[in-house]
Design an enzyme around this catalytic site. Sequence first.
Site, PDB file in Angstrom:
ATOM      1  N   ASP A 111       3.343  -0.966  -6.859  1.00  0.00           N
ATOM      2  CA  ASP A 111       2.303  -1.979  -6.639  1.00  0.00           C
ATOM      3  C   ASP A 111       1.150  -2.210  -7.299  1.00  0.00           C
ATOM      4  OD1 ASP A 111      -0.002  -0.937  -4.990  1.00  0.00           O
ATOM      5  OD2 ASP A 111       1.686   0.400  -4.608  1.00  0.00           O
ATOM      6  N   ASP A 113      -1.941  -2.468  -6.021  1.00  0.00           N
ATOM      7  CA  ASP A 113      -3.023  -2.231  -4.971  1.00  0.00           C
ATOM      8  C   ASP A 113      -3.272  -3.679  -4.570  1.00  0.00           C
ATOM      9  OD1 ASP A 113      -4.362   0.027  -3.955  1.00  0.00           O
ATOM     10  OD2 ASP A 113      -6.187  -0.932  -4.572  1.00  0.00           O
TER      11      ASP A 113
END
Length: 292
Positions: free
Chosen positions: A210, A212
């Site tokens: 991802d 973040d």
Amino acid sequence: MTKTKIGIIGGSGIYQIDGLQNAAWHQVDSPWGSPSDAILTGVLAGVDMVFLPRHGRGHVHSPSTVPYRANIDALKRLGVTDVISISACGSFREEMAPGDFVIVDQFIDRTIAREKSFFGSGCVGHVSLAHPTCPRLGDACETAARDTGITVHRGGTYLAMEGPQFSTLAESRMYRESWGCDVIGMTNMPEAKLAREAELCYASLAMITDYDSWHPDHGEVDISDIIATLTGNADNARSLVRRLPALVGAERQPCPHGCDRALDHAILTAPDARDPALVARLDAVAGRVLNR
């Protein structure tokens, strides 16, 4: 020359090594407590391999409760010479996208609730962490990743947070913009520190799941998205691991970067002032220098 034994510490989604010959799970006793799980041993392409699921099979340990000292001590007791740490992480860089891998070479440790050293009162030791990972192992991981077809980035700073919650937006922006971090995770510290104290070569392979929370087009971290990306990353990681034995080799010279001699000048406590109980617990980790 010494015989190579590769230890794989598997992170989220990595609970086994495929293709091991003579594979067997073993309980390993450690004076630092019980490791995360039983440890899988076997042979892959003629090289001894050891596998430890960091969170335990079924993911029973949170990042803060992983028994890091027992894990590293157990690997050392089994004769491991080289440790490859595989873990999930978030990215602070647009070009380091979900699904990519990063071979980490630096850390910033923001963990606060973990035992971070084998040494202490009664036997004081200080090791260098200026370069906390082994470039030789990093080379092997990079080659294996490229041969697997994985998009891999060589070098990056890993922000180790305590967790288990993900970052606030303010934290994410600070780590990215002010601190210059590249990825963020919850498990490589104190693991890397302890591996150095145990004189083990250590490489960190971070699997990006991802962006973040800093990225304007992705927003907050969504655990369902992380799990979906982990599935693909885990398959790639297992393919990468299968290529490591041929690259690392069945026999090895002393580490050219000195990882396996990190304690040569590290212990400051005089022999007659050392705590016998602590010295006994250090038999595997530091026996090479304490017993000479």
